[in-house]
Write an enzyme that holds these catalytic residues in place. Structure first.
Site, short mmCIF file in Angstrom:
data_model
loop_
_atom_site.label_atom_id
_atom_site.label_comp_id
_atom_site.label_asym_id
_atom_site.label_seq_id
_atom_site.Cartn_x
_atom_site.Cartn_y
_atom_site.Cartn_z
N GLY A 27 14.30 54.26 -65.01
CA GLY A 27 15.31 54.55 -66.04
C GLY A 27 15.21 53.63 -67.25
O GLY A 27 15.13 54.08 -68.40
N HIS A 31 27.57 32.40 -87.55
CA HIS A 31 28.98 32.16 -87.85
C HIS A 31 29.84 32.36 -86.60
O HIS A 31 31.05 32.47 -86.70
CB HIS A 31 29.45 33.10 -88.97
N GLU A 36 29.28 59.28 -64.96
CA GLU A 36 29.67 59.15 -66.38
C GLU A 36 29.05 60.28 -67.20
O GLU A 36 29.72 60.95 -67.99
CB GLU A 36 29.17 57.81 -66.95
C1 G6Q Z 1 17.82 52.04 -64.97
C2 G6Q Z 1 18.86 52.28 -64.01
C3 G6Q Z 1 20.13 52.85 -64.57
C4 G6Q Z 1 20.06 54.35 -64.87
C5 G6Q Z 1 21.45 54.88 -65.12
C6 G6Q Z 1 21.46 56.33 -65.45
O1 G6Q Z 1 16.73 51.62 -64.70
O2 G6Q Z 1 18.38 53.01 -62.95
O3 G6Q Z 1 20.55 52.19 -65.73
O4 G6Q Z 1 19.23 54.59 -65.95
O5 G6Q Z 1 22.24 54.63 -63.99
O6 G6Q Z 1 20.89 57.08 -64.43
P1 G6Q Z 1 20.51 58.59 -64.67
O7 G6Q Z 1 19.48 58.67 -65.72
O8 G6Q Z 1 20.03 59.09 -63.34
O9 G6Q Z 1 21.76 59.28 -65.11
#
Ligand code: G6Q
Length: 554
Positions: free
Chosen positions: A273, A390, A219
């Site tokens: 992350g 609501h 993404e």
């Molecule tokens: C968080 C997960 C996941 C991750 C995303 C983005 O703990 O590992 O939400 O943060 O998949 O990953 P990247 O930062 O590697 O793009």
């Protein structure tokens, strides 16, 4: 995998859990109102002030004994050692063989933390300094765009942990935004997210922060390439370096993408992350509210870390919240937990917590690799009050499910519309009272009599207007929603999640479910691109791919 230095217990086999079971049978049918009647000092031992927060746990189905049994459970399982292992950087994320050190990111620089023989604090300080210098240059107009105009728009491109935390914090700190600066977050691979934004932005005044720990996430890389292509339609490739910076752990991929390593902000594999907003993943926060406010956010979190490490279990807010969560989840079998901030600035808070909590504790394999035979992670959801009132509060008040709710508010608003704030706070307080007390038949009857209804009409309507009450809530009231208090609030929940994962005996810091999603989509994508649909899919999946291809073809 190395054996853990922490006890790997099935919590349900401990002596304390068995005592909790017995205790549950003793108190499960007692109403909240009865608990208040029986314990005259209930409020004083189930509420306390800690820093800028006031916690009230008294409107919950528990007594002092419940919490002391949980404290015994925590002692029996070795929670204090587990906390030390977390803070000292032991590799408690066993399945990825990593330390878990988001707490190091807000640790005072002069307190060393050693990971694999190296003090990591100088690395942390260096990245903070880089973020500070960069943001100052941006705000003072020393880092200019390709036409020498000041940068006024920040676009963070990231997803999951590289999006939800910074997005939530920027939204929560709106009153602290640097004047003239606008910040946007793009996460979804659906171009309906990025397209409208690009249409309204001026490339000459826009900075893109490509935030990705791995720098391989589909993404993020797709959105980053779209942004880059859009940018070079207006400017030249040489100008990219003024308008694109990267936040990542992966130098090679950053270079490959074409971002100068001078414009790369680092973090490390010991930052998960969903726990990374304190690291250079917080660059968008620094650019939006300034470095001083970011460092206040860190300070607030660090104060909560100290509280978590030092306060005894019965006065330890994150630990108590974890105990209460386990109590409802495993004994009352409640399944879900609502997060209800009475503050529009916390609009993204429950969404953020959804990831932090559900990705951490949504596990069914224990730390020894066995299937658990008990419930783990709660389903986290919620919306700001009063909007939720609501919408879904009907089910909380009168539905068949018990839904424990966290009510969160700041006593002091950032605006001067006191009438609005008084009304907001009145609702915040009234809801927890109403959820506990409900409305009995006699009050409904006299209310309807006053409205002039006939006895027949009253008899017909009465069952629908009665509220049983007895619905549990915890309340957290802070002074202001300042950067410090926001930092403390986030760290509070981080530690709650840690304690729950520890009790449930799961690894809270990996996320194999997320990895699976990343793999599956890429296989199907290549089939979509080539039109070669694999027979190995089940018939339903095959048909769906073919349906899509036929729509695409037409
Ligand atoms: C968080 C997960 C996941 C991750 C995303 C983005 O703990 O590992 O939400 O943060 O998949 O990953 P990247 O930062 O590697 O793009």
């Amino acid at each position: 995998m190395q054996p853990s230095s922490i006890n790997n217990y099935d919590p349900t086999q401990t002596k304390s859990w068995k005592e909790l079971d017995q205790h549950f049978n003793e108190i499960k049918d007692q109403s909240l109102i009865d608990l208040f009647k029986e314990e005259p000092n209930r409020l004083s031992h189930l509420s306390f002030d800690e820093g800028n927060f006031y916690f009230d746990f008294s409107k919950n189905h528990l007594t002092k004994k419940t919490l002391s049994l949980f404290a015994s459970l925590a002692n029996e399982m070795g929670l204090s050692e587990a906390k030390k292992a977390l803070f000292q950087g032991q590799k408690i994320n066993k399945t990825e063989d990593r330390a878990v050190l988001h707490t190091a990111l807000r640790n005072p620089a002069d307190k060393p933390i050693i990971v694999e023989g190296e003090n990591i604090m100088p690395l942390v300080s260096e990245e903070l300094r880089k973020m500070k210098d960069f943001s100052i240059k941006l705000h003072q107009g020393k880092h200019l765009g390709y036409t020498s105009k000041k940068i006024l728009n920040i676009v963070n491109i990231g997803i999951g942990g590289s999006d939800l935390g910074p997005n939530m914090v920027c939204e929560a700190l709106k009153p602290y935004w640097i004047k003239g600066m606008n910040t946007y977050f793009i996460s979804n691979v659906d171009a309906s997210h990025i397209d409208p934004l690009l249409q309204k932005l001026d490339p000459a005044t826009t900075l893109f922060i490509i935030a990705s720990k791995t720098f391989t996430t589909q993404e993020t890389m797709t959105n980053a390439r779209t942004a880059r292509n859009w940018f070079i339609e207006h400017a030249s490739v040489q100008d990219v370096k003024k308008h694109f910076v990267a936040v990542s752990t992966n130098e090679e991929k950053v270079r490959e993408f074409g971002i100068d390593l001078q414009n790369m902000f680092k973090f490390w594999d010991w930052v998960g992350g969903r726990y990374s907003l304190w690291s250079s993943i917080g660059l968008s926060i620094v650019c939006t509210v300034g470095y001083d406010n970011f460092s206040k956010l860190l300070k607030g979190a660090q104060e909560m870390d100290d509280h978590f490490m030092q306060a005894p279990f019965e006065m330890n807010a994150p630990t108590l919240m974890a105990f209460i969560g386990v109590w409802y989840n495993n004994f009352f079998k409640t399944q879900t937990q609502a997060i209800l901030p009475y503050d529009q600035r916390l609009a993204y808070f429950s969404k953020y917590l959804q990831q932090a909590d559900m990705e951490s504790n949504g596990k069914s394999t224990d730390r020894k690799g066995h299937q658990v035979k008990y419930e783990t992670g709660q389903i986290i959801w919620g919306e700001p009050g009063t909007n939720g009132q609501h919408a879904f509060y009907q089910l909380i008040h009168q539905g068949t499910k018990m839904i424990p709710c966290d009510f969160i508010a700041a006593a002091l608003p950032a605006h001067d519309k006191i009438d609005h704030h008084d009304k907001l706070m009145a609702n915040f307080i009234a809801q927890t009272e109403a959820l506990m007390k409900g409305k009995d038949a006699s009050s409904v009857k006299s209310e309807l009599e006053q409205q002039g209804m006939s006895p027949e009409e009253i008899t017909a309507l009465l069952p629908f207007k009665v509220f049983d009450g007895n619905r549990p809530t915890s309340t957290l009231l802070m002074g202001k929603l300042s950067p410090e208090n926001l930092g403390g609030l986030i760290a509070l929940y981080e530690h709650k999640i840690f304690v729950q994962g520890f009790i449930w005996n799961v690894f809270s810091f990996d996320q194999w479910g997320v990895e699976l999603g990343k793999q599956l989509a890429s296989n199907i994508l290549s089939e979509i691109k080539t039109g070669d649909v694999h027979e190995s899919h089940d018939s339903s999946t095959q048909k769906m791919i073919r349906k899509y291809l036929s729509h695409k073809g037409s």
